[in-house]
Scaffold this active site. Structure first.
Site, PDB file in Angstrom:
ATOM      1  N   GLN A  78      -0.992  -0.996 -42.050  1.00 29.63           N
ATOM      2  CA  GLN A  78      -1.078  -2.353 -41.508  1.00 29.63           C
ATOM      3  C   GLN A  78      -0.864  -2.284 -39.996  1.00 29.63           C
ATOM      4  O   GLN A  78       0.105  -1.694 -39.529  1.00 29.63           O
ATOM      5  CB  GLN A  78      -0.034  -3.267 -42.146  1.00 29.63           C
ATOM      6  CG  GLN A  78      -0.229  -4.731 -41.750  1.00 29.63           C
ATOM      7  CD  GLN A  78       0.895  -5.627 -42.223  1.00 29.63           C
ATOM      8  OE1 GLN A  78       2.032  -5.475 -41.786  1.00 29.63           O
ATOM      9  NE2 GLN A  78       0.598  -6.561 -43.127  1.00 29.63           N
ATOM     10  N   TYR A  94       2.109 -15.331 -36.958  1.00 26.85           N
ATOM     11  CA  TYR A  94       2.141 -14.296 -35.937  1.00 26.85           C
ATOM     12  C   TYR A  94       0.995 -14.516 -34.941  1.00 26.85           C
ATOM     13  O   TYR A  94       0.224 -15.471 -35.065  1.00 26.85           O
ATOM     14  CB  TYR A  94       2.087 -12.911 -36.578  1.00 26.85           C
ATOM     15  CG  TYR A  94       3.356 -12.558 -37.313  1.00 26.85           C
ATOM     16  CD1 TYR A  94       4.530 -12.286 -36.605  1.00 26.85           C
ATOM     17  CD2 TYR A  94       3.417 -12.528 -38.699  1.00 26.85           C
ATOM     18  CE1 TYR A  94       5.708 -11.980 -37.259  1.00 26.85           C
ATOM     19  CE2 TYR A  94       4.599 -12.233 -39.365  1.00 26.85           C
ATOM     20  CZ  TYR A  94       5.743 -11.961 -38.648  1.00 26.85           C
ATOM     21  OH  TYR A  94       6.915 -11.677 -39.294  1.00 26.85           O
ATOM     22  N   ARG A 136      -4.405  -9.788 -43.808  1.00 28.78           N
ATOM     23  CA  ARG A 136      -3.240 -10.519 -44.324  1.00 28.78           C
ATOM     24  C   ARG A 136      -3.442 -11.978 -43.944  1.00 28.78           C
ATOM     25  O   ARG A 136      -3.551 -12.315 -42.766  1.00 28.78           O
ATOM     26  CB  ARG A 136      -1.976  -9.953 -43.683  1.00 28.78           C
ATOM     27  CG  ARG A 136      -0.687 -10.548 -44.228  1.00 28.78           C
ATOM     28  CD  ARG A 136      -0.278  -9.870 -45.497  1.00 28.78           C
ATOM     29  NE  ARG A 136       1.155  -9.998 -45.738  1.00 28.78           N
ATOM     30  CZ  ARG A 136       1.676 -10.308 -46.908  1.00 28.78           C
ATOM     31  NH1 ARG A 136       0.899 -10.552 -47.942  1.00 28.78           N
ATOM     32  NH2 ARG A 136       2.973 -10.348 -47.072  1.00 28.78           N
ATOM     33  N   CYS A 165      14.520  -7.825 -59.127  1.00 24.72           N
ATOM     34  CA  CYS A 165      14.787  -8.283 -57.755  1.00 24.72           C
ATOM     35  C   CYS A 165      15.425  -9.659 -57.856  1.00 24.72           C
ATOM     36  O   CYS A 165      15.009 -10.493 -58.663  1.00 24.72           O
ATOM     37  CB  CYS A 165      13.481  -8.354 -56.977  1.00 24.72           C
ATOM     38  SG  CYS A 165      13.591  -9.263 -55.421  1.00 24.72           S
ATOM     39  N   GLU A 184      37.072  -4.219 -70.115  1.00 28.99           N
ATOM     40  CA  GLU A 184      36.922  -5.544 -69.517  1.00 28.99           C
ATOM     41  C   GLU A 184      37.852  -6.506 -70.266  1.00 28.99           C
ATOM     42  O   GLU A 184      37.772  -6.623 -71.488  1.00 28.99           O
ATOM     43  CB  GLU A 184      35.468  -6.012 -69.623  1.00 28.99           C
ATOM     44  CG  GLU A 184      35.225  -7.495 -69.397  1.00 28.99           C
ATOM     45  CD  GLU A 184      35.743  -8.010 -68.055  1.00 28.99           C
ATOM     46  OE1 GLU A 184      36.354  -9.094 -68.035  1.00 28.99           O
ATOM     47  OE2 GLU A 184      35.540  -7.308 -67.040  1.00 28.99           O
TER      48      GLU A 184
END
Length: 667
Positions: free
Chosen positions: A109, A182, A230, A365, A434
């Site tokens: 990129q 950008y 992009r 994630c 625990e």
């Protein structure tokens, strides 16, 4: 998922380059993996090779600058093939060779620059832009309008960068970008481009720079070398420095979807071989970098319309790491290729695990940005909150110990779970205790709101990992000196977490006063209206959760701003703040709670003016303090005793996991 029929593993061609599957790595800047002369370091090479090894068909690197004269940036922040071309070809060439070994393709990129979103830690010049417009970070500063000569210089340097990329073995280049606001996107948007020459005016004029770039590159390296763009379909700009939320009705000041579709047709006509599509600008930063508050697949409703107007492949990221979602988007023809960004940071072997039908083994994630984008803001190397080895794959690789040891883990929160997992993977004999009846620690209550589903997935992932490793887990059992004497461990890892910090406020001990943990775990106790004391991340998320249940919520924060501590990454903080405002959560900063009474809270502002707020329930989101009671009792029993996670220092999930990984990989 049937691995034989899945669309994810069908090949696809971008230009004349065939890619083995439809899973790509989205471009992300690799801070901390760049040499002083703009080349990939060994860490950077290992980072990309790991994702190729994990099965991604296409790697798109984080952006590389093409020059350092028009927009002068500090050295060693991002790659730049123009600084030392032979050295760049040398280091990048090793990387492309290794990536190709795994059957993957890799695109470099390249960026035209930051423009109005450039800021001091990165650039050492006056910010540039298509026109004299305000700098994003400092609206009082007006950007310098770029000249025609400088535009021609950038076009020429684009071709040179593509030539270097081809010599280094890259299979194509991606242009950064008519995306995220950008420099190139600033040229494309009428809001930012007020030029009167051929690079301004109507949409074709504002895209003339993008058109000439692809023509220049194709002229230099040949028509067969793929060039992709992009591209943001929709800007989500509500006003200067103000973004638009999902579902919010507002007048688009940037690029709306209709203009985005027209722009896509022009870019295809110009010669671009594919569009890497998304949404957002810096005004709506939480679109270009979606936090956990954004839905998985958040770009799909906008990007799928591109398929109606162009024939070139459409690539798309945007929290697409849920396998069923990715498969569905491809099978319905909404996109042609799924790009995973942070999903491949958390789980580099996502493609391999999907193909082998091991979905439950995919590490999720969290959309937290703590280990990736948030570290960029701190000038720290890129990594991942849930995968400490990300960005340091070789140094942090796990190896068998010279001597197997008996390891006792005390505490089943995220730090304890990670310590147990890593210790067992390395071959140690691990047991976990625990004192409550469930695993997860504070992550259990943190995962209650509907926008925290990924935290629930993380708990389930840990449970599955520990179960497969055969780690004995003793729930509802407290550890004592006597138990340690009986078990005779050689290593003790104490991960007892933290307890809620209770402020010294008159009336704080009443029944209608709850900690944030208590409120999350027992929603029935929360009345209406609610006063949340504390405007940090926890207080703000609890307030949003309750407001979405139609409760009247007021946040009282002693400092002058919410989430003031600086540990909440920009995209997450920006979106959460906008969500609170949109949902009409009342925010009172610079305000102290003097007394809590039945049905009301007495407050004092900075001018020492008193007031009262109705409150059926008061929620304390005033922080946590380490729970070290057990550690203090047992720390001298075994020489190799470690204190990790919140019990060592209260921070966030990332630091709990990183603490645990660091200790467990070394014992």
């Amino acid at each position: 998922m049937n691995k034989k029929s899945t669309c994810l593993f069908q090949p696809i061609s971008i230009g004349n380059v065939e890619i083995k599957n439809r899973i790509g790595m989205a471009p992300m800047s690799v801070f901390g993996m760049v040499s002083a002369d703009g080349c990939f370091t060994q860490r950077g090479i290992d980072y990309y090779v790991e994702r190729a090894k994990g099965g991604a068909g296409l790697i798109i690197t984080g952006y590389s600058e093409i020059e350092n004269e028009v927009e002068v940036s500090l050295s060693g922040i991002v790659q730049n093939p123009s600084v030392n071309p032979p050295r760049f070809i040398c280091t990048a060439g090793e990387m492309t060779e290794r990536v190709h070994t795994y059957g993957a393709k890799i695109f470099l990129q390249i960026t035209l620059g930051l423009g109005r979103v450039g800021y001091e830690p990165w650039i050492s010049c006056k910010p540039i832009a298509p026109s004299a417009i305000p700098n994003f970070w400092n609206p009082q500063e007006t950007c310098r309008e770029i000249s025609l000569e400088e535009i021609q210089f950038l076009i020429k340097k684009s071709g040179e960068a593509a030539k270097i990329a081809k010599l280094a073995g890259f299979d194509g280049v991606e242009i950064h970008a008519v995306h995220e606001g950008y420099l190139l996107d600033q040229f494309a948007l009428a809001m930012f481009n007020k030029r009167g020459d051929k690079y301004g005016g109507d949409l074709r004029g504002r895209l003339a720079l993008s058109t000439e770039i692809v023509q220049q590159i194709k002229g230099v390296v040949g028509q067969e070398f793929p060039v992709i763009m992009r591209f943001s379909v929709k800007s989500f700009i509500k006003d200067w420095n103000k973004g638009g939320l999902p579902g919010e009705t507002f007048i688009e000041k940037g690029r709306d979807v209709d203009e985005g579709l027209e722009a896509a047709k022009i870019l295809q006509e110009a010669g671009y071989d594919a569009l890497d599509a998304d949404c957002g600008t810096y005004e709506g930063f939480y679109w270009a970098h979606p936090p956990g508050y954004q839905k998985h697949g958040c770009y799909l409703p906008f990007v799928e319309r591109l398929k109606e107007v162009v024939k070139i492949p459409i690539l798309m990221a945007g929290r697409m790491e849920i396998p069923a979602l990715a498969e569905k988007a491809l099978s319905e023809g909404k996109i042609d290729m799924v790009l995973l960004g942070r999903g491949l940071l958390a789980e580099p072997f996502w493609p391999v695990k999907v193909r082998s039908n091991q979905i439950e083994k995919i590490r999720p994630c969290l959309g937290c940005h703590d280990g990736c984008l948030g570290r960029q803001d701190l000038c720290r190397p890129l990594s991942c909150a849930v995968n400490p080895a990300c960005g340091r794959e070789v140094e942090y690789a796990l190896h068998p110990p010279l001597q197997q040891k008996k390891v006792l883990i005390i505490g089943g929160g995220v730090a304890g779970l990670e310590a147990a997992r890593v210790s067992a993977l390395r071959g140690h004999q691990v047991s976990m205790y625990e004192k409550t009846n469930q695993l997860g620690g504070h992550l259990t209550e943190a995962s209650v709101p509907d926008f925290k589903e990924d935290e629930r997935r993380l708990i389930d992932w840990y449970k599955n990992e520990l179960d497969e490793l055969g780690i004995p887990i003793y729930l509802g059992e407290e550890v004592s000196a006597e138990l340690i004497e009986a078990k005779k461990p050689e290593v003790i890892i104490v991960a007892t977490g933290s307890t809620s910090r209770i402020p010294q406020i008159q009336g704080v001990d009443q029944d209608h006063v709850l900690t944030a943990c208590e409120a999350l775990l027992d929603q029935e106790k929360v009345g209406d209206p609610v006063v949340v004391i504390g405007g940090g991340l926890v207080g703000c998320e609890v307030a949003l959760w309750l407001r979405r249940q139609n409760k009247n919520v007021t946040i009282v924060e002693i400092t002058e701003e919410l989430m003031w501590a600086g540990d909440v990454p920009y995209a997450n903080k920006q979106m959460l703040h906008d969500l609170l405002e949109w949902h009409n959560v009342k925010i009172m900063t610079g305000t102290t709670v003097a007394e809590i009474s039945l049905n009301r809270v007495e407050i004092i502002d900075r001018s020492f003016q008193k007031d009262e707020i109705p409150a059926a329930t008061v929620i304390l989101a005033t922080g946590y303090q380490p729970d070290r009671q057990l550690y203090e009792k047992i720390k001298d029993l075994i020489p190799e005793t470690y204190l990790i996670g919140d019990a060592r220092k209260v921070r966030n999930i990332m630091w709990a996991i990183w603490d645990a990984y660091e200790i467990a990989r070394s014992i």
